[in-house]
Design an enzyme around this catalytic site. Structure first.
Site, mmCIF file in Angstrom:
data_model
loop_
_atom_site.group_PDB
_atom_site.id
_atom_site.type_symbol
_atom_site.label_atom_id
_atom_site.label_comp_id
_atom_site.label_asym_id
_atom_site.label_seq_id
_atom_site.Cartn_x
_atom_site.Cartn_y
_atom_site.Cartn_z
ATOM 1 N N ASN A 99 0.868 -1.183 0.000
ATOM 2 C CA ASN A 99 0.000 0.000 0.000
ATOM 3 C C ASN A 99 0.902 1.230 0.000
ATOM 4 O O ASN A 99 1.489 1.573 1.023
ATOM 5 C CB ASN A 99 -0.905 -0.031 1.243
ATOM 6 C CG ASN A 99 -1.768 1.211 1.356
ATOM 7 O OD1 ASN A 99 -1.812 2.041 0.445
ATOM 8 N ND2 ASN A 99 -2.464 1.347 2.481
ATOM 9 N N LYS B 93 0.129 4.248 -0.282
ATOM 10 C CA LYS B 93 -0.522 5.431 0.301
ATOM 11 C C LYS B 93 -0.294 6.647 -0.614
ATOM 12 O O LYS B 93 -0.232 6.485 -1.829
ATOM 13 C CB LYS B 93 -0.042 5.659 1.736
ATOM 14 C CG LYS B 93 -0.244 4.385 2.589
ATOM 15 C CD LYS B 93 -0.094 4.581 4.061
ATOM 16 C CE LYS B 93 -0.349 3.260 4.778
ATOM 17 N NZ LYS B 93 -0.268 3.350 6.214
ATOM 18 N N HIS C 40 -9.692 1.183 4.800
ATOM 19 C CA HIS C 40 -8.419 1.350 5.516
ATOM 20 C C HIS C 40 -8.649 2.252 6.725
ATOM 21 O O HIS C 40 -9.455 3.185 6.654
ATOM 22 C CB HIS C 40 -7.373 1.943 4.569
ATOM 23 C CG HIS C 40 -5.994 1.886 5.159
ATOM 24 N ND1 HIS C 40 -5.559 2.791 6.091
ATOM 25 C CD2 HIS C 40 -4.977 1.000 4.980
ATOM 26 C CE1 HIS C 40 -4.314 2.477 6.454
ATOM 27 N NE2 HIS C 40 -3.947 1.390 5.787
ATOM 28 N N GLU D 230 -7.046 4.634 7.843
ATOM 29 C CA GLU D 230 -6.853 6.058 7.556
ATOM 30 C C GLU D 230 -8.107 6.650 6.906
ATOM 31 O O GLU D 230 -8.462 7.801 7.129
ATOM 32 C CB GLU D 230 -5.605 6.243 6.674
ATOM 33 C CG GLU D 230 -4.335 6.032 7.494
ATOM 34 C CD GLU D 230 -3.155 5.477 6.731
ATOM 35 O OE1 GLU D 230 -3.142 5.547 5.492
ATOM 36 O OE2 GLU D 230 -2.231 4.967 7.395
ATOM 37 N N GLU E 267 -5.466 -4.806 10.593
ATOM 38 C CA GLU E 267 -4.426 -3.800 10.808
ATOM 39 C C GLU E 267 -4.721 -3.027 12.090
ATOM 40 O O GLU E 267 -5.528 -2.074 12.073
ATOM 41 C CB GLU E 267 -4.394 -2.801 9.649
ATOM 42 C CG GLU E 267 -4.051 -3.407 8.313
ATOM 43 C CD GLU E 267 -3.487 -2.350 7.359
ATOM 44 O OE1 GLU E 267 -2.336 -2.513 6.940
ATOM 45 O OE2 GLU E 267 -4.175 -1.374 7.059
ATOM 46 N N GLY F 116 2.471 2.462 10.848
ATOM 47 C CA GLY F 116 3.423 3.568 10.707
ATOM 48 C C GLY F 116 4.137 3.939 11.991
ATOM 49 O O GLY F 116 4.752 5.000 12.081
ATOM 50 N N SER G 73 3.384 -2.010 10.464
ATOM 51 C CA SER G 73 4.830 -2.081 10.689
ATOM 52 C C SER G 73 5.425 -3.439 10.322
ATOM 53 O O SER G 73 6.290 -3.957 11.028
ATOM 54 C CB SER G 73 5.163 -1.705 12.141
ATOM 55 O OG SER G 73 4.791 -0.364 12.390
HETATM 56 P P1 13P Z 1 2.994 0.505 7.744
HETATM 57 O O1 13P Z 1 3.510 -0.800 7.172
HETATM 58 O O2 13P Z 1 3.743 1.696 7.268
HETATM 59 O O3 13P Z 1 2.877 0.419 9.233
HETATM 60 O O4 13P Z 1 1.500 0.701 7.179
HETATM 61 C C1 13P Z 1 0.595 -0.333 7.291
HETATM 62 C C2 13P Z 1 -0.611 -0.009 6.495
HETATM 63 O O5 13P Z 1 -1.370 0.862 6.843
HETATM 64 C C3 13P Z 1 -0.823 -0.752 5.252
HETATM 65 O O6 13P Z 1 -2.100 -0.529 4.758
#
Ligand code: 13P
Length: 255
Positions: free
Chosen positions: A10, A12, A100, A102, A172, A178, A217
């Site tokens: 992903n 982003k 997601h 976010e 997740e 992150g 992560s």
């Molecule tokens: P990270 O791997 O940067 O923690 O992000 C995970 C994520 O949100 C994947 O969709």
């Protein structure tokens, strides 16, 4: 039941279309000897990069699957700024991330809207990757399983039984995204097993087919331990998916 692991990157809101082409090419080099019958790989660039990535994948006959990070639930109409599932399908997109954390937190997406998107993605012939996960506060107050159960029941509510056969769910935990702090393999396994039971309860007999990814992560250093858990069928990778070498090491950890 053997489920082929799915490792998804992903990206982003990172990389313009030229940088996206470069990353596809670097990944193709890093994964040149990879056996795609053992692990599936999907890349989820920003919308504006999709056409460029599709062209590279097509021209170089790369075996990555193309993915999107979001979409709208309607197939067309006056929805300024939105992208429809049928537009993505036309670009050979195979997987679409929906719900997601976010999008849930920053764009107020509800389980109901996510359910409509997941159903629209499946109807357009693609596979939704439906994301669920608890916040730190919810985990610390013992609510993690209840939160994930509610999200699954709400977000999967509009999918047909046939869609469950190919469905992908990503667990997740929000506190692991992150932050560099991943869930322990045991905690991640526990939640993925819980999610599988809930899925099977929603549509009897489908739990063993649904692939459940862990995200939060994931790095080369922790990927192997996470991916060897019996109910973890892949990873949804954020930060580490922007680095071809790291991402390839995560893909290899799944074999
Ligand atoms: P990270 O791997 O940067 O923690 O992000 C995970 C994520 O949100 C994947 O969709």
């Amino acid at each position: 039941m053997s489920r082929t692991p799915l490792i998804s990157g992903n990206w982003k809101m990172h990389l313009n279309h030229l940088e996206a082409i470069q990353l596809c090419q670097k990944l193709s080099y890093e994964l040149a000897r990879h056996r795609y019958d053992q692990v599936e790989v999907s890349l989820h660039p920003p919308f504006i990069d999709l056409r460029s990535c599709q062209t590279v994948i097509d021209a170089d006959r790369l075996e990555f699957k193309l993915g999107a990070q979001n979409c709208h639930d309607q197939s067309k109409g006056a929805y300024t700024g939105e992208v429809s599932p049928s537009m993505l399908a036309k670009l050979d997109v195979s997987y679409v991330i929906v719900g997601h954390s976010e999008r849930r937190a920053l764009f107020n997406e509800t389980d109901e809207f996510i359910a409509a998107k997941a159903a629209a993605v499946a109807k357009a012939g693609m596979t939704p990757i439906v994301c669920v996960g608890e916040t730190l506060e919810e985990r610390e107050s013992g609510q993690a399983a209840a939160v994930v159960t509610t999200q699954l029941r709400g977000s999967l509510a509009k999918l047909t039984r046939a869609s469950f056969e190919t469905l992908v769910v990503a667990y997740e935990p929000v506190w692991a995204i992150g932050t560099g702090r991943n869930a322990s393999p045991e905690d991640a396994q526990d939640m993925c097993a819980t999610a599988r039971n809930v899925i099977d309860d929603i549509r009897r007999g489908t739990g063993e087919h649904v692939r459940i990814q862990y995200g939060g992560s994931v790095k080369p250093a922790n990927a192997h331990e996470l991916l060897r858990q019996p109910d973890i069928d892949g990873a949804l990778v954020g930060g580490a998916s922007l680095d071809a070498v790291q991402f390839a090491r995560i893909v290899h950890a799944a074999t």
